[in-house]
Write a protein that holds these residues in place. Structure first.
Motif, PDB file in Angstrom:
ATOM      1  N   LYS A  40       0.820  -1.205   0.000  1.00 50.42           N
ATOM      2  CA  LYS A  40       0.000   0.000   0.000  1.00 50.42           C
ATOM      3  C   LYS A  40       0.861   1.265   0.000  1.00 50.42           C
ATOM      4  N   TRP A  41       2.133   1.140   0.403  1.00 47.41           N
ATOM      5  CA  TRP A  41       2.958   2.335   0.615  1.00 47.41           C
ATOM      6  C   TRP A  41       4.233   2.366  -0.227  1.00 47.41           C
ATOM      7  N   ILE A  42       4.683   1.239  -0.709  1.00 45.11           N
ATOM      8  CA  ILE A  42       5.975   1.197  -1.391  1.00 45.11           C
ATOM      9  C   ILE A  42       5.866   0.213  -2.553  1.00 45.11           C
ATOM     10  N   SER A  43       6.577   0.483  -3.628  1.00 41.59           N
ATOM     11  CA  SER A  43       6.500  -0.389  -4.798  1.00 41.59           C
ATOM     12  C   SER A  43       7.030  -1.779  -4.461  1.00 41.59           C
ATOM     13  N   GLU A  44       6.448  -2.784  -5.110  1.00 44.30           N
ATOM     14  CA  GLU A  44       6.752  -4.162  -4.739  1.00 44.30           C
ATOM     15  C   GLU A  44       8.218  -4.526  -4.980  1.00 44.30           C
ATOM     16  N   ASP A  45       8.873  -3.846  -5.926  1.00 44.99           N
ATOM     17  CA  ASP A  45      10.279  -4.180  -6.187  1.00 44.99           C
ATOM     18  C   ASP A  45      11.192  -3.706  -5.048  1.00 44.99           C
ATOM     19  N   ARG A  46      10.641  -2.917  -4.131  1.00 45.19           N
ATOM     20  CA  ARG A  46      11.426  -2.484  -2.964  1.00 45.19           C
ATOM     21  C   ARG A  46      11.075  -3.297  -1.713  1.00 45.19           C
ATOM     22  N   ILE A  47      10.213  -4.293  -1.897  1.00 47.30           N
ATOM     23  CA  ILE A  47       9.868  -5.192  -0.796  1.00 47.30           C
ATOM     24  C   ILE A  47      10.675  -6.472  -0.997  1.00 47.30           C
ATOM     25  N   LEU A  48      11.626  -6.710  -0.131  1.00 45.91           N
ATOM     26  CA  LEU A  48      12.555  -7.824  -0.287  1.00 45.91           C
ATOM     27  C   LEU A  48      12.233  -8.919   0.720  1.00 45.91           C
ATOM     28  N   LEU A  49      12.485 -10.159   0.315  1.00 50.60           N
ATOM     29  CA  LEU A  49      12.257 -11.290   1.211  1.00 50.60           C
ATOM     30  C   LEU A  49      13.510 -11.573   2.028  1.00 50.60           C
ATOM     31  N   GLY A  50      13.311 -11.823   3.304  1.00 50.55           N
ATOM     32  CA  GLY A  50      14.434 -12.125   4.191  1.00 50.55           C
ATOM     33  C   GLY A  50      14.264 -13.471   4.860  1.00 50.55           C
ATOM     34  N   ASP A  51      15.387 -14.121   5.149  1.00 49.01           N
ATOM     35  CA  ASP A  51      15.327 -15.462   5.740  1.00 49.01           C
ATOM     36  C   ASP A  51      15.125 -15.392   7.250  1.00 49.01           C
ATOM     37  N   LYS A  52      15.178 -16.558   7.860  1.00 52.80           N
ATOM     38  CA  LYS A  52      14.919 -16.666   9.294  1.00 52.80           C
ATOM     39  C   LYS A  52      15.947 -15.894  10.117  1.00 52.80           C
ATOM     40  N   LYS A  53      17.171 -15.851   9.628  1.00 52.36           N
ATOM     41  CA  LYS A  53      18.236 -15.148  10.348  1.00 52.36           C
ATOM     42  C   LYS A  53      17.940 -13.657  10.438  1.00 52.36           C
ATOM     43  N   ASP A  54      17.489 -13.056   9.342  1.00 49.95           N
ATOM     44  CA  ASP A  54      17.270 -11.613   9.308  1.00 49.95           C
ATOM     45  C   ASP A  54      15.848 -11.196   9.653  1.00 49.95           C
TER      46      ASP A  54
ATOM     47  N   GLY B 192      14.680 -15.670  22.816  1.00 49.38           N
ATOM     48  CA  GLY B 192      15.754 -16.538  23.302  1.00 49.38           C
ATOM     49  C   GLY B 192      15.535 -17.935  22.789  1.00 49.38           C
ATOM     50  N   LYS B 193      16.090 -18.903  23.480  1.00 46.91           N
ATOM     51  CA  LYS B 193      15.934 -20.301  23.070  1.00 46.91           C
ATOM     52  C   LYS B 193      14.463 -20.707  23.091  1.00 46.91           C
ATOM     53  N   THR B 194      13.737 -20.164  24.063  1.00 44.94           N
ATOM     54  CA  THR B 194      12.296 -20.389  24.146  1.00 44.94           C
ATOM     55  C   THR B 194      11.607 -19.049  24.350  1.00 44.94           C
ATOM     56  N   GLY B 195      10.294 -19.025  24.187  1.00 43.02           N
ATOM     57  CA  GLY B 195       9.542 -17.808  24.475  1.00 43.02           C
ATOM     58  C   GLY B 195       8.912 -17.183  23.249  1.00 43.02           C
ATOM     59  N   PRO B 196       8.301 -15.990  23.434  1.00 43.36           N
ATOM     60  CA  PRO B 196       7.596 -15.303  22.349  1.00 43.36           C
ATOM     61  C   PRO B 196       8.502 -15.003  21.159  1.00 43.36           C
ATOM     62  N   CYS B 197       7.958 -15.079  19.966  1.00 43.58           N
ATOM     63  CA  CYS B 197       8.739 -14.833  18.755  1.00 43.58           C
ATOM     64  C   CYS B 197       7.781 -14.530  17.607  1.00 43.58           C
ATOM     65  N   GLY B 198       8.354 -14.171  16.472  1.00 40.77           N
ATOM     66  CA  GLY B 198       7.510 -13.898  15.321  1.00 40.77           C
ATOM     67  C   GLY B 198       8.280 -13.277  14.177  1.00 40.77           C
ATOM     68  N   PRO B 199       7.642 -13.130  13.027  1.00 41.45           N
ATOM     69  CA  PRO B 199       8.311 -12.537  11.867  1.00 41.45           C
ATOM     70  C   PRO B 199       8.555 -11.050  12.084  1.00 41.45           C
ATOM     71  N   SER B 200       9.546 -10.540  11.381  1.00 47.64           N
ATOM     72  CA  SER B 200       9.836  -9.106  11.494  1.00 47.64           C
ATOM     73  C   SER B 200       9.922  -8.486  10.103  1.00 47.64           C
TER      74      SER B 200
END
Length: 874
Positions: A150-164, A170-178
């Motif tokens: 809705k705000w930026i052209s799709e070619d500027r939306i990049l896919l990132g892996d689990k590391k980034d 931590g090892k356990t606990g709340p988490c999610g995509p960023s």
């Protein structure tokens, strides 16, 4: 151009208008969280909310948080200074939603703030979203991608892996995509040559991440599986320094006005212009202006430099700054402390704690600098000695470089610099092996393996502490788990209603029992993990269901609270007799003693100690009743004069403990006596220094104080009997001491006469060995000082002579190697090297200077072998 202050204010104002509660930064030093040493992210102070252990006061929150990344997983220390955008201490601007708004609003507001309020060039921005992960059966974060479209052209939306692009607490606990927001700060010419998207997350100094939006929607379990949380949250963090770099059109965070004052100070001090200096000097200047900020803020929050834990990290940062200035900026005297007033002025009104403690912080840093410069000089001397002993080697041994690092605080790069100046290199692979071994030992010693909590009685209500009013309660076990360490297993239990006080504020945790009529669990300790009260028990319950009775050990509690109340009385007395500068810097309150650390820059005299002790005992005898306010607004508490400690995080409502409103009023969550007479007696037993500007006293109360005084009285009586003067043993002891001193003088005189005779005898025993004279003799002397005096006296009355003397003192062999003055000037022989070889014959070791050295050993019979070996060495 917007200043740093304006940038920060615009952020907080923006989210205030979006109905966010603006909260204060948490202290940079973390308490009650075994998984963290320092606050390393904005979310740390809200961790309990994410874990479901605490209800949020507001569903929307924003702040600027002081962060430090120098240990553990987030460790930027080695990169700081060598690039242009990493920092140890930094500010993280953040906004949070606790079960309120989610991806749509977070993305929309981030774009609005960056492009409309800050007016950043939209064409320079890129965003990333999570591409998904097969290992966790997670799909692409399509929701975030759709919102960004809705705000930026799709070619500027990049896919990132689990590391980034997948954040985990931590090892356990709340988490999610960023979803990260990156900005391309390169010139138009460079951007035309290469598209910025190819440089995202590639550590390019001018294509950097400025904001990370984390969408918390899962819980990572011990078996690494994910479960969906009942509520979703938003956790964002934007680097204040990087944002300023973008808005002020700079290529480096160090070029922003955030560092202007300290950078200009260094330029004046060194005569260098940062922009024109050579790169090693620029690196050193970046290290200094970054590190002084980290040091200042951590000390302001109550963490002093020391040899362990968080204090060791701060000392390491301080020494790193001092080393770089010493090696590259030619600053050989304390100077870091002079930069504190600049930071105090810069952050006044934002982080007021620095301004309010400016003089104290300066003194701490000054004393640390003085101490380290002495250490630096000692290490440099050791390095020079190493070069003399290994003149032909082109490589400095890795083990020696590690010794400099581990013992004297020399970083590898400083040792390499000194080696290069001598045309040598350092065996870095060997150094790296030793460093890794040290880190592995440390990691194994502190390793914790915590299992998942096993829920017994599901409850939406948080555990309740009732221990201010009762010592026992009927309760339910909510959950339990097993924690494994290197040495043992620990068993932890959480109960619905607990009378057990969890260790906090210096007071140790309660002990006692949990029982259900069929089995009894012994509560060994009670700890607080974040806001969760955790009971350490000797075993897990066989059947945790049903009702349990929690009982605190009343004798243990009585002793602890006696000592705790005494610390409050002590604190007031210290301020009365030493001055208002006295503030608590740490404490320990258990069932045996109380320990109190406080700010003061000189020894507390015996007279002052006596007056302080007398005043505390007067307050105890006065029978002052406890007045307690449990839910007082913090502003009202401060209006009463309550002592708020720097480095503590206080809520809007606080507990206030009063023992006479004109004497002791403190914010405190601990357990106290109802009346000071319960303490019965207070006795100070020690006073000393624990760090620069910090003194420590220890004291006993009640039965321990009586036992201490009874033991002292018994010793006094026994001493009188031994001295045969029970009426005045002190006079008898003084008479005995004076008589002993007279006898020692006579012994010293006789020893000197004996040494004089030996000197004349030995002088005539010199024999030729090659082109020098050698004296090799075993002598009969009383002390090592006599041996040293004899050696020095001989060296003054001989010429071209090597003197090797041996003696047996207290059944241990000693060796001394010295040269006559003229032989020492020729530097043909090295006493230190020689004595190390000779020491092997007596099964010992030693060393010293080129002209004089000593060694000790275990084998008396080896002295004769050592004398024979002299000929071989010569």
């Amino acid at each position: 151009m917007k200043t740093g202050t304006e940038i920060r204010d615009l952020f907080l104002d923006f989210f205030s208008q979006k109905l966010h509660q603006i909260v204060k930064s948490a202290p940079i030093v973390v308490k009650n969280d075994p998984t963290l040493m320092f606050t390393n992210a904005g979310m740390n102070q809200f961790k309990d909310i994410f874990l479901g252990l605490k209800n949020p006061e507001s569903g929307r929150v924003a702040d600027t948080q002081k962060c430090l990344r120098v240990s553990g997983k987030h460790n930027d220390l080695d990169e700081v200074g060598h690039d242009t955008y990493h920092h140890t201490m930094f500010e993280m601007l953040g906004n949070w939603s606790f079960g309120d708004y989610y991806k749509k609003e977070a993305i929309e507001w981030a774009w609005e703030l960056l492009t409309e309020v800050y007016q950043l060039d939209k064409d320079r921005l890129y965003v990333t979203v999570f591409e998904g992960a097969e290992s966790d059966n997670l799909p692409i974060d399509q929701e975030a991608k759709d919102e960004w479209k809705k705000w930026i052209s799709e070619d500027r939306i990049l896919l990132g892996d689990k590391k980034d692009n997948f954040w985990e607490m931590g090892k356990t606990g709340p988490c999610g995509p960023s979803s990260e927001i990156h900005i391309d700060l390169r010139s138009e010419e460079e951007r035309a040559k290469l598209d910025g998207k190819s440089l995202v997350n590639q550590d390019h100094p001018e294509v950097v991440e400025i904001w990370n939006l984390v969408f918390i929607q899962y819980n990572r379990k011990e078996d690494r599986s994910l479960e969906t949380l009942p509520q979703t949250h938003v956790d964002t963090g934007m680097g204040f320094e990087r944002l300023a770099m973008a808005l002020q059109d700079k290529k480096s965070t160090y070029d922003t006005d955030i560092f202007d004052l300290t950078r200009e100070f260094l330029e004046t001090r060194t005569g260098l212009v940062y922009a024109e200096a050579e790169e090693p000097q620029r690196i050193a200047m970046r290290v200094v202006v970054d590190h002084i900020r980290a040091i200042t803020f951590t000390i302001a929050d109550g963490q002093l430099p020391s040899n362990t834990g968080a204090g060791y990290v701060i000392r390491r940062i301080l020494r790193r700054a001092s080393r770089y200035a010493f090696a590259y900026l030619d600053i050989k005297e304390p100077f870091l402390n002079l930069m504190v007033p600049l930071l105090a002025a810069q952050y006044k009104g934002i982080f007021e704690e620095v301004y309010l403690q400016m003089d104290y912080i300066r003194k701490i840093i000054f004393q640390e600098e003085q101490s380290f410069l002495r250490t630096l000089a000692a290490g440099t001397q050791l390095f020079e000695q190493y070069l003399k002993e290994n003149p032909s080697s082109e490589t400095v041994d890795g083990a020696f470089a590690f010794k400099l690092y581990d013992t004297y605080g020399f970083p590898l790069d400083l040792t390499m610099l000194m080696a290069r100046e001598q045309g040598k290199s350092v065996d870095t692979p060997s150094f790296d092996v030793l460093l890794k071994e040290q880190k592995d030992r440390s990691r194994k010693a502190t390793a914790l393996d915590a299992g998942d909590w096993v829920t017994v009685n599901p409850s939406e209500d948080l555990p309740v502490f009732v221990g201010y009013d009762v010592l026992h309660s009927e309760t339910l076990i909510l959950s339990h788990r097993t924690v494994s360490t290197k040495k043992k297993k620990l068993f932890q239990v959480v109960i619905a209603e607990t009378p057990f006080y969890a260790e906090s504020g210096g007071q140790v945790g309660d002990k006692g029992t949990l029982s259900n009529g069929k089995e009894t669990l012994k509560v060994i300790d009670t700890q607080k993990e974040n806001e969760l009260i955790v009971h350490l028990v000797d075993k897990l319950p066989e059947d945790p269901s049903g009702e349990w009775k929690a009982v605190v050990n009343p004798v243990f509690r009585a002793k602890v609270k006696s000592n705790h109340t005494a610390t409050h009385l002590l604190h007031a007395a210290l301020r009365n007799h030493l001055g208002a500068h006295v503030e608590q810097r740490g404490s320990l309150v258990n069932d045996k003693l109380l320990r109190f650390d406080f700010s003061h820059f000189q020894k507390v005299t015996d007279e002052e100690m006596a007056r302080i002790e007398k005043e505390v005992n007067q307050k105890i005898a006065a029978g002052i009743d406890l007045v307690e306010y449990r839910e007082m607004p913090i502003d009202d508490a401060k209006g009463m004069g309550a002592m708020a400690l720097f480095g503590e995080k206080y809520g809007d409502k606080v507990r206030v403990i009063v023992f006479d409103p004109d004497y002791s009023v403190e914010l405190c969550g601990g357990i106290h006596v109802d009346n000071t007479r319960e303490i019965r007696l207070f006795k100070l037993v020690s006073e000393g220094s624990v760090a620069a500007g910090i003194r420590r006293v220890e004291a006993y109360t009640a039965d321990h104080a009586f036992a201490y005084l009874t033991e002292k009285a018994d010793k006094f009586d026994r001493m009188g009997a031994l001295l045969k003067n029970t009426k005045d043993p002190e006079k008898a002891l003084n008479d005995l001491t004076n008589k002993t001193k007279e006898l020692e003088k006579q012994i010293q005189q006789l020893s000197a006469e004996k040494v004089g005779r030996l000197k004349d005898e030995l002088k005539n025993k010199a024999t030729a060995l090659g082109d020098i004279q050698v004296i090799r003799e075993k002598v009969n002397v009383g002390t090592s000082d006599d041996l040293k005096r004899l050696s020095y006296d001989l060296s003054k009355v001989t010429e071209n002579t090597l003197i090797v003397l041996g003696a047996v003192i207290k059944e241990k062999p000693l060796l001394s190697v010295i040269m006559s003055n003229d032989l020492a000037e020729k530097k043909a022989y090295h006493a230190g090297n020689m004595v190390r070889e000779l020491a092997k014959e007596i099964k010992g070791g030693g060393g010293g200077q080129p002209f004089y050295a000593t060694a000790g050993g275990k084998d008396v019979q080896g002295l004769e072998k050592a004398f024979k070996k002299v000929e071989e060495l010569v």
